[in-house]
Design an enzyme around this catalytic site. Structure first.
Site, PDB file in Angstrom:
ATOM      1  N   HIS A   1      11.395  10.036  12.973  1.00 54.05           N
ATOM      2  CA  HIS A   1      10.117   8.971  12.964  1.00 54.05           C
ATOM      3  C   HIS A   1       8.796   9.797  12.781  1.00 54.05           C
ATOM      4  CE1 HIS A   1       9.085   4.394  13.582  1.00 54.05           C
ATOM      5  NE2 HIS A   1       8.296   4.861  13.071  1.00 54.05           N
ATOM      6  N   ILE A   2       8.599  10.641  11.855  1.00 49.42           N
ATOM      7  CA  ILE A   2       7.507  11.465  11.504  1.00 49.42           C
ATOM      8  C   ILE A   2       6.650  11.032  10.381  1.00 49.42           C
ATOM      9  CG2 ILE A   2       8.406  13.354  13.025  1.00 49.42           C
ATOM     10  CD1 ILE A   2       8.963  14.535  10.088  1.00 49.42           C
ATOM     11  N   ALA A   3       6.816   9.778  10.104  1.00 46.85           N
ATOM     12  CA  ALA A   3       6.165   9.742   8.622  1.00 46.85           C
ATOM     13  C   ALA A   3       4.491   9.506   8.792  1.00 46.85           C
ATOM     14  CB  ALA A   3       6.600   8.079   8.222  1.00 46.85           C
ATOM     15  N   SER A   4       4.191   9.393  10.036  1.00 47.23           N
ATOM     16  CA  SER A   4       2.676   9.230  10.072  1.00 47.23           C
ATOM     17  C   SER A   4       2.348  10.434  10.948  1.00 47.23           C
ATOM     18  CB  SER A   4       2.122   8.177  11.044  1.00 47.23           C
ATOM     19  OG  SER A   4       2.651   8.229  12.278  1.00 47.23           O
TER      20      SER A   4
ATOM     21  N   ASP B   1      13.773   8.487   8.030  1.00 45.24           N
ATOM     22  CA  ASP B   1      12.778   8.698   9.008  1.00 45.24           C
ATOM     23  C   ASP B   1      12.931   7.839  10.098  1.00 45.24           C
ATOM     24  OD1 ASP B   1      10.379   9.861  10.020  1.00 45.24           O
ATOM     25  OD2 ASP B   1       9.406   8.233   9.516  1.00 45.24           O
TER      26      ASP B   1
ATOM     27  N   ARG C   1       0.751  -1.304   0.068  1.00 38.43           N
ATOM     28  CA  ARG C   1      -0.088  -0.004   0.008  1.00 38.43           C
ATOM     29  C   ARG C   1       0.953   1.192   0.017  1.00 38.43           C
ATOM     30  NH1 ARG C   1      -1.923  -3.196   3.695  1.00 38.43           N
ATOM     31  NH2 ARG C   1      -1.157  -1.841   5.427  1.00 38.43           N
ATOM     32  N   ILE C   2       1.870   1.386   0.971  1.00 35.54           N
ATOM     33  CA  ILE C   2       2.471   2.629   1.032  1.00 35.54           C
ATOM     34  C   ILE C   2       3.581   2.627  -0.356  1.00 35.54           C
ATOM     35  CG2 ILE C   2       4.421   3.765   2.516  1.00 35.54           C
ATOM     36  CD1 ILE C   2       2.906   2.306   4.762  1.00 35.54           C
TER      37      ILE C   2
ATOM     38  N   GLU D   1      16.893   3.270  17.294  1.00 37.21           N
ATOM     39  CA  GLU D   1      16.112   4.451  17.919  1.00 37.21           C
ATOM     40  C   GLU D   1      15.934   4.281  19.493  1.00 37.21           C
ATOM     41  OE1 GLU D   1      12.550   5.216  15.924  1.00 37.21           O
ATOM     42  OE2 GLU D   1      13.396   4.452  13.937  1.00 37.21           O
TER      43      GLU D   1
ATOM     44  N   CYS E   1      11.649   4.752   4.907  1.00 32.15           N
ATOM     45  CA  CYS E   1      10.372   5.278   5.872  1.00 32.15           C
ATOM     46  C   CYS E   1       9.938   4.020   6.210  1.00 32.15           C
ATOM     47  CB  CYS E   1       9.530   5.914   5.336  1.00 32.15           C
ATOM     48  SG  CYS E   1       9.972   7.829   5.038  1.00 32.15           S
ATOM     49  N   SER E   2      10.496   2.779   6.276  1.00 36.49           N
ATOM     50  CA  SER E   2       9.920   1.515   6.603  1.00 36.49           C
ATOM     51  C   SER E   2      10.233   1.240   8.162  1.00 36.49           C
ATOM     52  CB  SER E   2      10.393   0.381   5.905  1.00 36.49           C
ATOM     53  OG  SER E   2      11.525   0.339   5.632  1.00 36.49           O
ATOM     54  N   ARG E   3      11.248   0.746   8.288  1.00 35.75           N
ATOM     55  CA  ARG E   3      12.035   0.221   9.612  1.00 35.75           C
ATOM     56  C   ARG E   3      13.517   0.507   9.568  1.00 35.75           C
ATOM     57  NH1 ARG E   3       7.855   1.156  11.475  1.00 35.75           N
ATOM     58  NH2 ARG E   3       6.187  -0.193  12.422  1.00 35.75           N
TER      59      ARG E   3
END
EC number: 1.1.1.29
Length: 386
Positions: free
Chosen positions: A320-323, A297, A175-176, A302, A271-273
């Protein structure tokens, strides 16, 4: 004995006790729980990451469900504590759940929720933003300007990469990944090469249709290609964005050897993990190849970055601001709360975890279902009808 943690309480006389390990955006999630006779306790402790001991103290002797965060270590100890307190539900406020030992949850009969479907576009948007920032050296230029170093236009000042007509590579066209690909193809007229174990038929049809539109208007049509291997994407693409899940097969998917296969002026976006990329190898590659750029991201350890990364001008790094769009974060909080509420009330699991719009419609009551329970099959939970 664990030290007590500070909390904020809503509906103190509620029948069911639901704990949130962090304050979450918006109030709809709180109101939905309160309306269903839940006492809601929100941890207000001034800690970015709660320890296992902190969360055990929050759970206490009686707790029906917990809403937690992906920074927490949900394993045997916490699921055991939740089970002893009578709890049957835990939900991450996240789509990922690699911080959760699902086998331990199954052992104690605890449903594990997550929040897919709500952060597809916002995550893809951040990946696109990092792509532009890295390609056009925006962060470097911003720092230069703020430092008062600009004294006039120069032909070589912060020359970056043009995206139009270049090739964007997507590894993981779910999806992403597909949403990101559509943005880059339509927005910047980039050609697409992707690698995924499954054919992204809808994405291919989209690119084909857009190519026909461009051709009909006298422009150069874009192209797409499904690569036979990930290495093929790395070798051919000018811009690569990573969108795989994190498991044993994708840990350090991008390592020293694979970085060496990429173009010297390529751009890598993640922007995954964090652990999908060998961060130490990436730091070394960025040092040795100053025209290579990265936009990150997420990070391997982390909240820390590997030594040297922070000093590199050819890396754009964000926390880590993707969402982190208002609508998305409030929606994630709502879905996480409804996962817990659904299990408490004995509701079935929603038939499609990616079709979340009915739960996010503020003008109507949400369906009587848990939006997404990842171990529903393991626990034998019923599924709602479409």
């Amino acid at each position: 004995m664990a030290k007590p943690v500070s909390i904020e309480v809503w509906n103190p006389n509620g029948k069911y006790r639901v704990v949130s390990t962090k304050p979450m955006p918006g109030t709809r999630w709180i109101n939905l729980l309160v309306h269903q006779d839940c006492r809601v306790e929100i941890c207000t402790e001034k800690k970015t990451i709660l320890s296992v001991e902190d969360i055990i103290a929050l759970i206490g002797d009686k707790c029906d469900g917990v809403i937690g965060q992906l920074t927490e270590d949900w394993g045997e100890e916490l699921f055991s504590a939740l089970s002893r307190a009578g709890g049957k539900a835990f939900s991450n406020m996240a789509v990922g759940y690699n911080n959760v030992d699902v086998n331990a949850a199954n052992k104690y009969g605890v449903a594990v929720g997550n929040t897919p479907g709500v952060l597809t576009e916002t995550t893809a948007e951040l990946a696109a933003s990092l792509s532009l920032a890295a390609a056009r050296r925006i962060v470097e230029a911003d720092e230069f300007m703020r430092a008062g170093l600009y004294d006039g236009w120069l032909p070589h000042l912060f020359v970056g990469n043009l995206l139009k007509g270049q090739t964007v590579g997507v590894i993981g066209a779910g999806r992403i990944g597909s949403a990101y690909a559509r943005m880059m193809v339509e927005g910047f007229k980039m050609n697409l090469i992707y690698f995924d174990l499954y054919q992204a038929t809808r994405l291919e049809k989209f690119v084909t249709a857009y190519a026909e539109f461009l051709k009909a208007n006298g422009e150069q049509p874009v192209t797409w290609k499904r690569a036979a291997s990930m290495d093929e994407v790395l070798q051919e693409a000018d811009l690569i964005s990573l969108h795989p899940i994190l498991d044993k097969t994708t840990y350090h998917l991008v390592n020293k050897e694979r970085l060496s296969k990429m173009k010297k002026e390529a751009i890598l976006i993640n922007c995954s993990r964090g652990p999908v990329v060998d961060e130490v190898a990436l730091v070394e590659h960025l040092k040795q190849n100053p025209m290579f750029r990265a936009g990150l991201d997420v990070f391997e350890d982390e909240p820390y970055m590997k030594p040297g990364l922070a000093e590199l001008k050819n890396a754009v790094v964000v926390p880590h601001i993707a969402s982190a769009s208002k609508w998305t974060r409030e929606g994630m909080a709502t879905l996480a709360a409804l996962n817990v509420l659904g299990k408490i009330k004995g509701y079935p699991v929603w038939f499609d975890a990616n079709k979340v719009e009915p739960f996010l419609n503020e003008n109507a009551p949400p369906p009587a279902a848990s939006p997404s329970i990842v171990n529903a099959k393991d626990l034998g939970l019923p599924v709602s009808q479409a």
